[in-house]
Design an enzyme around this catalytic site. Structure first.
Site, PDB file in Angstrom:
ATOM      1  N   HIS A  12       0.836  -1.220   0.000  1.00 27.21           N
ATOM      2  CA  HIS A  12       0.000   0.000   0.000  1.00 27.21           C
ATOM      3  C   HIS A  12       0.870   1.270   0.000  1.00 27.21           C
ATOM      4  O   HIS A  12       0.573   2.242   0.692  1.00 27.21           O
ATOM      5  CB  HIS A  12      -0.996  -0.025   1.158  1.00 27.21           C
ATOM      6  CG  HIS A  12      -0.397  -0.136   2.535  1.00 27.21           C
ATOM      7  ND1 HIS A  12      -1.001  -0.821   3.548  1.00 27.21           N
ATOM      8  CD2 HIS A  12       0.738   0.366   3.057  1.00 27.21           C
ATOM      9  CE1 HIS A  12      -0.260  -0.734   4.647  1.00 27.21           C
ATOM     10  NE2 HIS A  12       0.806  -0.012   4.384  1.00 27.21           N
ATOM     11  N   HIS A  59      -1.074   4.936   9.469  1.00 27.13           N
ATOM     12  CA  HIS A  59       0.292   5.460   9.571  1.00 27.13           C
ATOM     13  C   HIS A  59       0.263   6.797  10.289  1.00 27.13           C
ATOM     14  O   HIS A  59       0.498   7.841   9.694  1.00 27.13           O
ATOM     15  CB  HIS A  59       0.906   5.646   8.192  1.00 27.13           C
ATOM     16  CG  HIS A  59       0.926   4.403   7.358  1.00 27.13           C
ATOM     17  ND1 HIS A  59      -0.185   3.896   6.739  1.00 27.13           N
ATOM     18  CD2 HIS A  59       1.938   3.555   7.042  1.00 27.13           C
ATOM     19  CE1 HIS A  59       0.138   2.788   6.079  1.00 27.13           C
ATOM     20  NE2 HIS A  59       1.415   2.557   6.250  1.00 27.13           N
ATOM     21  N   HIS A 193      10.752  -3.979   3.091  1.00 25.70           N
ATOM     22  CA  HIS A 193      11.135  -2.568   2.997  1.00 25.70           C
ATOM     23  C   HIS A 193      11.572  -2.040   4.355  1.00 25.70           C
ATOM     24  O   HIS A 193      11.124  -2.499   5.385  1.00 25.70           O
ATOM     25  CB  HIS A 193      10.043  -1.688   2.393  1.00 25.70           C
ATOM     26  CG  HIS A 193       8.771  -1.510   3.195  1.00 25.70           C
ATOM     27  ND1 HIS A 193       8.022  -2.550   3.676  1.00 25.70           N
ATOM     28  CD2 HIS A 193       8.109  -0.388   3.577  1.00 25.70           C
ATOM     29  CE1 HIS A 193       6.942  -2.083   4.295  1.00 25.70           C
ATOM     30  NE2 HIS A 193       6.985  -0.777   4.264  1.00 25.70           N
ATOM     31  N   GLU A 240       5.038  -5.327   8.571  1.00 30.54           N
ATOM     32  CA  GLU A 240       3.644  -5.132   8.131  1.00 30.54           C
ATOM     33  C   GLU A 240       3.033  -6.405   7.549  1.00 30.54           C
ATOM     34  O   GLU A 240       1.811  -6.546   7.512  1.00 30.54           O
ATOM     35  CB  GLU A 240       3.576  -4.065   7.024  1.00 30.54           C
ATOM     36  CG  GLU A 240       3.792  -2.657   7.492  1.00 30.54           C
ATOM     37  CD  GLU A 240       3.709  -1.650   6.339  1.00 30.54           C
ATOM     38  OE1 GLU A 240       3.722  -0.466   6.626  1.00 30.54           O
ATOM     39  OE2 GLU A 240       3.634  -2.050   5.158  1.00 30.54           O
TER      40      GLU A 240
END
Lengths: 283, 129
Positions: A12, A59, A193, A240
């Site tokens: 996302h 976030h 990431h 995540e």
């Protein structure tokens, strides 16, 4: 009776949302990313659900540090795109399904999964970028969405196994809702990431490929992986990926993989995407 | 018993745990305030004056004024909160990530196009070149 017919997992990445919003999809850098979602948009036209249970993480948009719910379910009638510092994304307001959301909340809490009930919140790129990838740029979203937010910002996030078991509880909850609804569950975030510190930019293709394989074929064992393995192997933000287990847990043990896509890079991140169908759940 | 931190030996990485949260609580809450455009306007009108409204340490305020993201993280900043600062500056995640690695954005972008930073040699403190 409501039933879960399919699961979708996807990264996302906010820059993907910006590329869509700013019309950069045909640029050489972005073309390969969006090519991986052409099949998905076509599949989605043929398989538009009534409701998506959309598992994502906030976030630092709806939730600041004053309270940090490990799992939260959005029970509102609508959710506005959040202003994340550069103004809200110009995408349609997200329509909720308060009756189903309240039913799910009651069902899973009595099933011993204590979700935080949220009756008012904005939704950030974690939720709206997957919708843009799967639905394109419509004037109104073609289905309703129940946001399910998972804390992956403050350590520790829930374990992969807890997420997997929550998925099973969500499936049971959906199965006891009387209205005849076609429901999908999406898990978002990842893949490898790291956005912070001198090690930023970490990508681990081998880890990601293994994760994609095993999420489909052997999720129960994969769900046992401790957080530190994600952080070490897939970057601090790679953790995540635990959210994908909520999606997988809500599907049958045996699923049909109809699409798989992987690409490096999109901004800082490896893009991963799966579409899995529940074979016995034809609408 | 102290909190268990099995991630302390991951190089170049700060995990935002309960201790970091306490250290950086006000820094991060300041970042949240930048989600409102009227606060962004006030911040950019006089950054130091706006920062002085928050119960932060002078080190934290200076790190923000310097846009030193590694320093902000070491003082309890969390990257998703710090994103409100660089987003308000009109900068991307990739720009901010590049500054933390000591690379130019161009060098960093090229590293990503070439497949990113390898996990090999970057799993444990002490094994990096």
């Amino acid at each position: 009776m409501a039933r879960i017919t399919a699961g979708v997992s996807t990264s996302h990445i906010p820059a993907v949302g910006a590329a869509i919003d700013l019309g950069k999809m045909e640029e050489d850098y972005w073309k390969p990313v969006f090519k991986g979602y052409e099949f998905s948009k076509d599949w989605m036209k043929r398989n538009t659900p009534d409701v998506v249970l959309l598992v994502y993480n906030d976030h630092a948009s709806a939730f600041d540090l004053s309270f940090v719910p490990t799992f939260a379910i959005g029970c509102a009638g609508e959710f506005q795109p959040a202003d994340e510092g550069w103004g809200p994304r110009k995408v349609p307001t997200v329509q909720g399904h308060p009756e189903l959301a309240s039913h799910i909340a009651q069902s899973v809490i009595l099933d011993e999964f204590d979700l935080t009930v949220v009756n008012e919140m904005d939704v950030d790129h974690g939720l709206t970028v997957p919708m843009s990838l799967m639905f394109g740029q419509p004037d109104a979203w073609p289905c309703k969405v129940i946001p399910i937010a998972v804390n992956v910002v403050v350590y520790p996030p829930p374990t992969g196994n807890r997420c997997y078991q929550l998925g099973k509880a969500l499936s049971r909850a959906v199965g006891s809702f009387d209205e005849d609804l076609n429901i999908q569950i999406w898990g978002t975030g990842g893949m490898s990431h790291q956005l912070q510190g001198p090690r930023a930019g970490l990508i681990n293709k081998e880890f990601d490929a293994h994760f994609l394989d095993k999420l489909v074929s052997d999720p129960e064992n994969l769900a046992q992986m401790p957080h530190v393995d994600y952080m070490r192997e897939a970057g601090s933000e790679g953790v995540e990926l635990v959210m994908w287990f909520v999606m997988r847990g809500a599907l049958n043990a045996e699923v049909e993989q109809v699409h798989r896509f992987y690409h490096v890079p999109a901004s800082n991140t490896a893009v991963g995407h799966l579409i899995l169908e529940n074979p016995d759940a034809t609408p | 018993m102290a909190l268990e931190k099995p991630y302390k030996d991951v190089p170049g990485t700060t995990i935002f745990d309960a201790d970091m949260l306490r250290l950086g609580y006000h820094l991060n809450q300041f970042c949240m305030s930048l989600m409102k455009s009227e606060n962004r306007d006030r911040f950019f009108a006089d950054q130091k004056a706006y920062l002085d409204e928050w119960p932060m340490t002078e080190d934290q305020k200076q790190a923000i004024l310097d846009r030193d993201y590694n320093r902000m993280i070491s003082l309890g900043g969390n990257i998703y909160f710090l994103a409100k600062i660089f987003s308000s500056d009109g900068q991307s995640f990739q720009f901010a990530a590049a500054t933390m690695t000591g690379m130019t954005q161009q060098q960093y972008a090229e590293m990503m196009i070439n497949g990113g930073r390898s996990a090999d040699g970057n799993r444990y403190i002490g094994e990096q070149e």
